[in-house]
Every structure is written in structure tokens, then in C-alpha cells.
Design an enzyme around this catalytic site. Sequence first.
Site, PDB file in Angstrom:
ATOM      1  N   PHE A 146       3.484 -16.581  -9.328  1.00 53.57           N
ATOM      2  CA  PHE A 146       4.498 -15.700  -9.911  1.00 53.57           C
ATOM      3  C   PHE A 146       3.903 -14.305 -10.047  1.00 53.57           C
ATOM      4  CE2 PHE A 146       6.728 -13.408 -13.208  1.00 53.57           C
ATOM      5  CZ  PHE A 146       8.049 -13.610 -12.847  1.00 53.57           C
ATOM      6  N   ASP A 231      -4.087 -10.859  -9.767  1.00 53.63           N
ATOM      7  CA  ASP A 231      -3.022 -10.577 -10.723  1.00 53.63           C
ATOM      8  C   ASP A 231      -3.446 -11.184 -12.062  1.00 53.63           C
ATOM      9  OD1 ASP A 231      -0.804 -10.603 -12.364  1.00 53.63           O
ATOM     10  OD2 ASP A 231       0.603 -11.187 -10.777  1.00 53.63           O
ATOM     11  N   LYS A 262       1.214  -7.542 -19.582  1.00 55.23           N
ATOM     12  CA  LYS A 262       1.466  -8.366 -20.776  1.00 55.23           C
ATOM     13  C   LYS A 262       0.669  -7.986 -22.041  1.00 55.23           C
ATOM     14  CE  LYS A 262       3.933 -12.192 -18.852  1.00 55.23           C
ATOM     15  NZ  LYS A 262       3.909 -12.380 -17.412  1.00 55.23           N
TER      16      LYS A 262
HETATM   17  C1  LIG Z   1       4.662 -11.964 -16.276  1.00 55.88           C
HETATM   18  C2  LIG Z   1       3.933 -11.826 -15.015  1.00 55.88           C
HETATM   19  C3  LIG Z   1       4.258 -10.831 -14.092  1.00 55.88           C
HETATM   20  C4  LIG Z   1       5.449  -9.920 -14.269  1.00 55.88           C
HETATM   21  O1  LIG Z   1       5.320  -9.091 -15.382  1.00 55.88           O
HETATM   22  P1  LIG Z   1       6.616  -8.335 -15.945  1.00 55.88           P
HETATM   23  O2  LIG Z   1       6.060  -7.422 -16.984  1.00 55.88           O
HETATM   24  O3  LIG Z   1       7.535  -9.382 -16.461  1.00 55.88           O
HETATM   25  O4  LIG Z   1       7.215  -7.608 -14.813  1.00 55.88           O
HETATM   26  C5  LIG Z   1       3.476 -10.703 -12.966  1.00 55.88           C
HETATM   27  N1  LIG Z   1       2.430 -11.514 -12.744  1.00 55.88           N
HETATM   28  C6  LIG Z   1       2.086 -12.485 -13.612  1.00 55.88           C
HETATM   29  C7  LIG Z   1       0.902 -13.347 -13.332  1.00 55.88           C
HETATM   30  C8  LIG Z   1       2.833 -12.690 -14.767  1.00 55.88           C
HETATM   31  O5  LIG Z   1       2.517 -13.675 -15.604  1.00 55.88           O
END
Ligand SMILES: *Cc1c(COP(=O)(O)O)cnc(C)c1O
Length: 413
Positions: A146, A231, A262
Site C-alpha cells: 500500500f 516507504d 503519518k
Molecule cells: C498510509 C500510507 C500511505 C499513504 O499515506 P496518506 O497520508 O494516507 O496519503 C502510503 N504508504 C504507506 C506505507 C502507508 O501506510
Amino acid sequence: MSTPTTSATEQWRQRYARSVMNTFGTPERVLVRGQGARVWDADGVEYVDLLAGIAVNCLGHAHPALVEAVGAQMSTLGHVSNLFTTPAQVSLAEELAALTFPGAPAQDVRVFLANSGTEANEAALKITRLHGGPARPRVLALEQSFHGRTMGALALTHKASYREPFEPLPGGVEFIPAGDLEALRQAMGPDVAALVLEPIQGEAGVRELGPGYLEAARELTAQAGALLVLDEVQTGMGRTGGWMAHHALAPGVVPDVVTLAKGLGGGIPVGAVVASGPAADLLGPGQHGTTFGGNPVACAAALAVIRTMRSEGLLARAASLGERWSADLAGLPGVTEVRGRGLLRGVGLQERVGPSGEVAAELARRGFIVNAPRPDTLRLAPPLILSDAEADAFTDCLALVLAERLGTGGGSA
Ligand SMILES: *Cc1c(COP(=O)(O)O)cnc(C)c1O
């Protein structure tokens, strides 16, 4: 339950359903206040928040250091655009460079500030395109990944139901099975611009990639001349007990690009791309931009988060509480395993317990907020300031709920 009720929660829910686009369904609960690891709903019901806005509120709710920093910056200078810079922006870039790449010379690391995780990944994807050019059209991502919901980040996100309605998406992305070294070896080649992955897959249910995977990913990308993009939007900023998850999971691995969001702002929206080496210099003037990114209030919030993590020892706290708590949870009847690191945990449930969504709903009725990222898993991503007593109260409550569902409980449903 379906008698016409005029509880405050119901009234807000009805107004929500009429006014807000239906991308999330209408949430069950309407929250009005938070303090530490507790939140209260519109009818005054108290909850222990073990999700923290999905791994965001690392300092809990209404932490005085964050409140003070945001208030002070807002009353001094709230926004300037990127036609100007501010001390907060420069200071945050310096901090993030050092935290993310602790071994690198400062001049080798550069930061781009964005407003969210998906935006950080958009910028990272642009960097991979500039690195790859026409000779390297392929980008590798992992199954169950994700990376966000905007078009570029969505192209890197595996779930078909998220992607397919919005195709065509940016091309060249290929998904390989997560944690499968042989698949990675076969897919890697001189036409690959980058490998993008989460060191621990959060939305997939908090799943690690297996011993040696990150090391092999670094070695294979380096051999092929591809970038390694981590990420750490969910796993970074102390969540797993170190500043970055990859620091502890694979101490020798130095990626080219790391994305953050986050927990970074402790609840204020802010994201970042941190790049080291040649990848740090790929984006040039005019090639990327943002009006809000690097906003001084967001930067002041992130600086307060970093300062407070240090002064309150929250990295060590996340590591030690996470270890003890996960061992306690793993011992409960009905739990198969507890995955993850620090205070990012996936609690695997036996099939006979029933769907994790039902378990999460029952826990909420008893005052604990968690979520169910997959049907056999509960996710815990609480504030890093969670107390031992709050963690233990949840362990006891989960034990009770699972015992009832397994038919071995006291039956006080
Ligand atoms: C939550 C998340 C995203 C997206 O972040 P948003 O601030 O919701 O756009 C991208 N990568 C990972 C691993 C995430 O957990």
C-alpha cells in the site's frame, strides 16, 4: 437498537451521510476530544485509542509540546509558500536528513517536504522516473503493498479493487510476491528504475518481508543500477522502536530514497521524501512543487515531535513496551501470532474466533479502538506514550472477548 434515537452521535452520522462523499462509509463513532491515549465520542463515551489515527498521533492527543509549537508558529508566521523558506523548514530538513541517513555526510542527503504519505510517494516516483529515463521503464513493487491513493502512488499499490476503476495509471509498475527473493532476483535487471517497498507492510496486516530480504533488495538494486525506495510512511518516525524501521530490521542497508508521513507531524499533515547520494539531486528547479508542503506550522509540529521523542525517550519506550505487550498478547487463547515491531503490531486471530472486524467492533463497545486491516488480523498502532496500565487493560479485554467467542468465557456478553 434501530429505534429512532437522537443521540448526538446519530445526529452527526446522519449529517455526515448527507454531506460527506461516501468514500469511507459512515463511521460508527463521532469523536470530539482527545487527551493522551484517550478519546471521547459525541455522547461522552471514553475510549483507549490503540490506533492513533492510523499510526499518526505518536505523542497521543493534545500533547502540550505539540500544542505549544503549533500555536507559537501559527501566531508568528503561518504560511509563506515555497517562494520563501523559513527557519522551521530548513531545521526540519536538516533533522530528517540526519535521522533517516545517520551514517551519511550531511551534504549527500536532501529532503522534499509534502503534506501526506501519498504525496511523498508521488515525489519519490518522479525521482525514479528521472533516474530511469527511457532505458529503465520498469518499477518493481510488492504484492499486498500500500503506497497511497493518488494516481502515481496508486499505480504502486497492489490491491486491484483500489486500482482498476482508475486505470490507466502511470505505467511500468510490476508487482512481485512480497518476501520472495527468487522472484526479486528474476524480475531485477538493467531496465529497472527502482524497487519500491514497505520494510513492514502495514495495510497488509503488519507483515515483515523475512530475514535477509532488505539486504538482498539492496544488493540486487545496486547491482542492477536501480534505486531502492523504502516507504516508511507508516513504519518510520519511531513507530517500530527506532527512527526508521529499516535501521533495526537491516542495519547495514542504506536505501536511496525514504518516504515519511503519518507519525511525522504527530497529527498535523506533513510528509517527506528523504534521498541520499545521486537520487538526492535528481529533482531540479521546476520539476516538482507544492503550495503547502514545507509549511512552517507543519514543520514546527514535526520538529516538536522529534524533540519530544528524544526528551521523553519514546523510541526506547516503543521498543520495550512493544516487546512486552506483544509477548502477552501472543499468549492469549485465540491468537495465532503477533507480528511487527515496537508499537506497530498485527495480532493474528484463529479462524474459529470469527472475522477480526467483529472482534474490533466488540472491543470498541468495551472502550478500545483498534482496526482490522484483514479478516484475520487486528492492528495496534497506539500513541507511543501509551501507559503500561492502558496496554494491560487492553490485553485483559481482548482475552475476555476472545474467550467469549471461543465459548470458554464467563459469558457476560
Ligand atoms: C498510509 C500510507 C500511505 C499513504 O499515506 P496518506 O497520508 O494516507 O496519503 C502510503 N504508504 C504507506 C506505507 C502507508 O501506510
